[in-house]
Design a protein around this motif. Structure first.
Motif, PDB file in Angstrom:
ATOM      1  N   TYR A 101       0.846  -1.183   0.000  1.00 35.29           N
ATOM      2  CA  TYR A 101       0.000   0.000   0.000  1.00 35.29           C
ATOM      3  C   TYR A 101       0.880   1.232   0.000  1.00 35.29           C
ATOM      4  O   TYR A 101       1.731   1.400   0.874  1.00 35.29           O
ATOM      5  CB  TYR A 101      -0.919  -0.001   1.212  1.00 35.29           C
ATOM      6  N   GLY A 102       0.657   2.087  -0.983  1.00 37.10           N
ATOM      7  CA  GLY A 102       1.450   3.290  -1.104  1.00 37.10           C
ATOM      8  C   GLY A 102       0.613   4.549  -1.208  1.00 37.10           C
ATOM      9  O   GLY A 102      -0.601   4.499  -1.407  1.00 37.10           O
ATOM     10  N   ALA A 103       1.275   5.660  -1.080  1.00 39.72           N
ATOM     11  CA  ALA A 103       0.628   6.955  -1.217  1.00 39.72           C
ATOM     12  C   ALA A 103       0.582   7.355  -2.691  1.00 39.72           C
ATOM     13  O   ALA A 103       1.431   6.927  -3.481  1.00 39.72           O
ATOM     14  CB  ALA A 103       1.385   7.989  -0.395  1.00 39.72           C
ATOM     15  N   PRO A 104      -0.355   8.201  -3.100  1.00 37.17           N
ATOM     16  CA  PRO A 104      -1.435   8.749  -2.272  1.00 37.17           C
ATOM     17  C   PRO A 104      -2.641   7.825  -2.201  1.00 37.17           C
ATOM     18  O   PRO A 104      -2.735   6.844  -2.939  1.00 37.17           O
ATOM     19  CB  PRO A 104      -1.795  10.041  -3.014  1.00 37.17           C
ATOM     20  N   ALA A 105      -3.540   8.165  -1.291  1.00 36.59           N
ATOM     21  CA  ALA A 105      -4.822   7.469  -1.141  1.00 36.59           C
ATOM     22  C   ALA A 105      -4.657   5.995  -0.791  1.00 36.59           C
ATOM     23  O   ALA A 105      -5.565   5.198  -1.041  1.00 36.59           O
ATOM     24  CB  ALA A 105      -5.690   7.631  -2.385  1.00 36.59           C
ATOM     25  N   ASP A 106      -3.526   5.642  -0.229  1.00 37.74           N
ATOM     26  CA  ASP A 106      -3.294   4.271   0.226  1.00 37.74           C
ATOM     27  C   ASP A 106      -3.557   3.266  -0.892  1.00 37.74           C
ATOM     28  O   ASP A 106      -4.221   2.243  -0.692  1.00 37.74           O
ATOM     29  CB  ASP A 106      -4.157   3.959   1.441  1.00 37.74           C
ATOM     30  N   ARG A 107      -3.052   3.550  -2.066  1.00 30.03           N
ATOM     31  CA  ARG A 107      -3.226   2.670  -3.209  1.00 30.03           C
ATOM     32  C   ARG A 107      -2.505   1.351  -3.008  1.00 30.03           C
ATOM     33  O   ARG A 107      -1.437   1.300  -2.395  1.00 30.03           O
ATOM     34  CB  ARG A 107      -2.686   3.332  -4.475  1.00 30.03           C
ATOM     35  N   TYR A 108      -3.101   0.298  -3.543  1.00 32.24           N
ATOM     36  CA  TYR A 108      -2.447  -0.992  -3.525  1.00 32.24           C
ATOM     37  C   TYR A 108      -1.676  -1.140  -4.824  1.00 32.24           C
ATOM     38  O   TYR A 108      -2.257  -1.162  -5.914  1.00 32.24           O
ATOM     39  CB  TYR A 108      -3.449  -2.126  -3.369  1.00 32.24           C
ATOM     40  N   LEU A 109      -0.385  -1.232  -4.710  1.00 32.97           N
ATOM     41  CA  LEU A 109       0.497  -1.305  -5.860  1.00 32.97           C
ATOM     42  C   LEU A 109       1.132  -2.686  -5.943  1.00 32.97           C
ATOM     43  O   LEU A 109       1.433  -3.294  -4.923  1.00 32.97           O
ATOM     44  CB  LEU A 109       1.584  -0.237  -5.771  1.00 32.97           C
ATOM     45  N   GLU A 110       1.332  -3.147  -7.156  1.00 32.07           N
ATOM     46  CA  GLU A 110       1.880  -4.483  -7.344  1.00 32.07           C
ATOM     47  C   GLU A 110       2.967  -4.510  -8.409  1.00 32.07           C
ATOM     48  O   GLU A 110       2.944  -3.745  -9.374  1.00 32.07           O
ATOM     49  CB  GLU A 110       0.792  -5.476  -7.755  1.00 32.07           C
ATOM     50  N   ILE A 111       3.890  -5.416  -8.219  1.00 29.15           N
ATOM     51  CA  ILE A 111       4.910  -5.729  -9.205  1.00 29.15           C
ATOM     52  C   ILE A 111       4.774  -7.205  -9.547  1.00 29.15           C
ATOM     53  O   ILE A 111       4.707  -8.045  -8.645  1.00 29.15           O
ATOM     54  CB  ILE A 111       6.317  -5.436  -8.664  1.00 29.15           C
ATOM     55  N   TRP A 112       4.710  -7.503 -10.822  1.00 27.72           N
ATOM     56  CA  TRP A 112       4.555  -8.885 -11.284  1.00 27.72           C
ATOM     57  C   TRP A 112       5.828  -9.414 -11.918  1.00 27.72           C
ATOM     58  O   TRP A 112       6.633  -8.666 -12.476  1.00 27.72           O
ATOM     59  CB  TRP A 112       3.426  -8.996 -12.317  1.00 27.72           C
ATOM     60  N   GLY A 113       5.974 -10.721 -11.845  1.00 27.77           N
ATOM     61  CA  GLY A 113       7.022 -11.372 -12.597  1.00 27.77           C
ATOM     62  C   GLY A 113       6.568 -11.609 -14.023  1.00 27.77           C
ATOM     63  O   GLY A 113       5.492 -11.163 -14.440  1.00 27.77           O
ATOM     64  N   GLN A 114       7.370 -12.334 -14.781  1.00 26.46           N
ATOM     65  CA  GLN A 114       7.054 -12.600 -16.180  1.00 26.46           C
ATOM     66  C   GLN A 114       6.100 -13.769 -16.366  1.00 26.46           C
ATOM     67  O   GLN A 114       5.539 -13.953 -17.441  1.00 26.46           O
ATOM     68  CB  GLN A 114       8.336 -12.855 -16.974  1.00 26.46           C
ATOM     69  N   GLY A 115       5.905 -14.550 -15.338  1.00 23.98           N
ATOM     70  CA  GLY A 115       4.961 -15.643 -15.388  1.00 23.98           C
ATOM     71  C   GLY A 115       5.594 -16.965 -15.777  1.00 23.98           C
ATOM     72  O   GLY A 115       6.686 -17.019 -16.335  1.00 23.98           O
ATOM     73  N   THR A 116       4.882 -18.026 -15.476  1.00 25.20           N
ATOM     74  CA  THR A 116       5.283 -19.363 -15.880  1.00 25.20           C
ATOM     75  C   THR A 116       4.043 -20.083 -16.398  1.00 25.20           C
ATOM     76  O   THR A 116       2.969 -20.003 -15.808  1.00 25.20           O
ATOM     77  CB  THR A 116       5.943 -20.128 -14.710  1.00 25.20           C
ATOM     78  N   LEU A 117       4.195 -20.753 -17.519  1.00 24.25           N
ATOM     79  CA  LEU A 117       3.054 -21.367 -18.192  1.00 24.25           C
ATOM     80  C   LEU A 117       2.764 -22.747 -17.627  1.00 24.25           C
ATOM     81  O   LEU A 117       3.651 -23.595 -17.537  1.00 24.25           O
ATOM     82  CB  LEU A 117       3.317 -21.472 -19.696  1.00 24.25           C
ATOM     83  N   VAL A 118       1.513 -22.947 -17.277  1.00 26.86           N
ATOM     84  CA  VAL A 118       1.022 -24.247 -16.852  1.00 26.86           C
ATOM     85  C   VAL A 118       0.034 -24.733 -17.897  1.00 26.86           C
ATOM     86  O   VAL A 118      -0.926 -24.030 -18.221  1.00 26.86           O
ATOM     87  CB  VAL A 118       0.340 -24.181 -15.479  1.00 26.86           C
ATOM     88  N   THR A 119       0.274 -25.912 -18.432  1.00 30.56           N
ATOM     89  CA  THR A 119      -0.619 -26.504 -19.414  1.00 30.56           C
ATOM     90  C   THR A 119      -1.170 -27.806 -18.852  1.00 30.56           C
ATOM     91  O   THR A 119      -0.404 -28.717 -18.523  1.00 30.56           O
ATOM     92  CB  THR A 119       0.108 -26.779 -20.740  1.00 30.56           C
ATOM     93  N   VAL A 120      -2.479 -27.867 -18.741  1.00 29.65           N
ATOM     94  CA  VAL A 120      -3.141 -29.048 -18.210  1.00 29.65           C
ATOM     95  C   VAL A 120      -3.717 -29.826 -19.384  1.00 29.65           C
ATOM     96  O   VAL A 120      -4.578 -29.319 -20.110  1.00 29.65           O
ATOM     97  CB  VAL A 120      -4.246 -28.684 -17.211  1.00 29.65           C
TER      98      VAL A 120
END
Length: 122
Positions: A101-120
């Motif tokens: 949670y960051g300013a302003p307004a207590d925003r929820y901020l995220e950082i994502w990775g590049q992902g990993t593929l799952v195939t079922v």
């Protein structure tokens, strides 16, 4: 620089299980919410599970409740997603995220990775 690297994806048969890992670097891992998202082909990214810094977890995807478990090892800067009884609809790119949670307004901020593929497979 904050980096998240997912691993553990691959091909799994329907009904099988898989454990994904995400290693964070460049950050004090224990301070942040860690989450797993997935994005199936042609669909929006959805939140699957999340874990607070103290280890409290919440499942968000109804289709995965009871079949997905998040855990974290703060000493290793690693978060895991264990999935079982996988179905075809579980085919997706799975992303981990670091949130705060960051300013302003207590925003929820995220950082994502590049992902990993799952195939079922059926």
């Amino acid at each position: 620089q904050v980096q998240l690297v997912e691993s553990g994806g691959g091909l799994v048969q329907s009904g099988g299980s898989l454990k994904l890992s995400c290693v964070a670097s460049g950050v004090t891992f224990s301070r942040y919410v860690m989450s797993w998202y997935r994005q199936a082909p042609g669909k929006e990214r959805e939140l699957v599970v999340a874990a607070t810094s103290d280890g409290h977890s919440t499942n968000y995807a109804d289709s995965m409740k009871g079949r997905a478990t998040i855990s974290r090892d703060n000493a290793k800067n690693t978060v895991y997603l264990h999935m079982k009884s996988l179905k075809a609809e579980g085919t997706a790119v799975y992303y981990c995220s670091l949130g705060y949670y960051g300013a302003p307004a207590d925003r929820y901020l995220e950082i994502w990775g590049q992902g990993t593929l799952v195939t079922v497979s059926s």
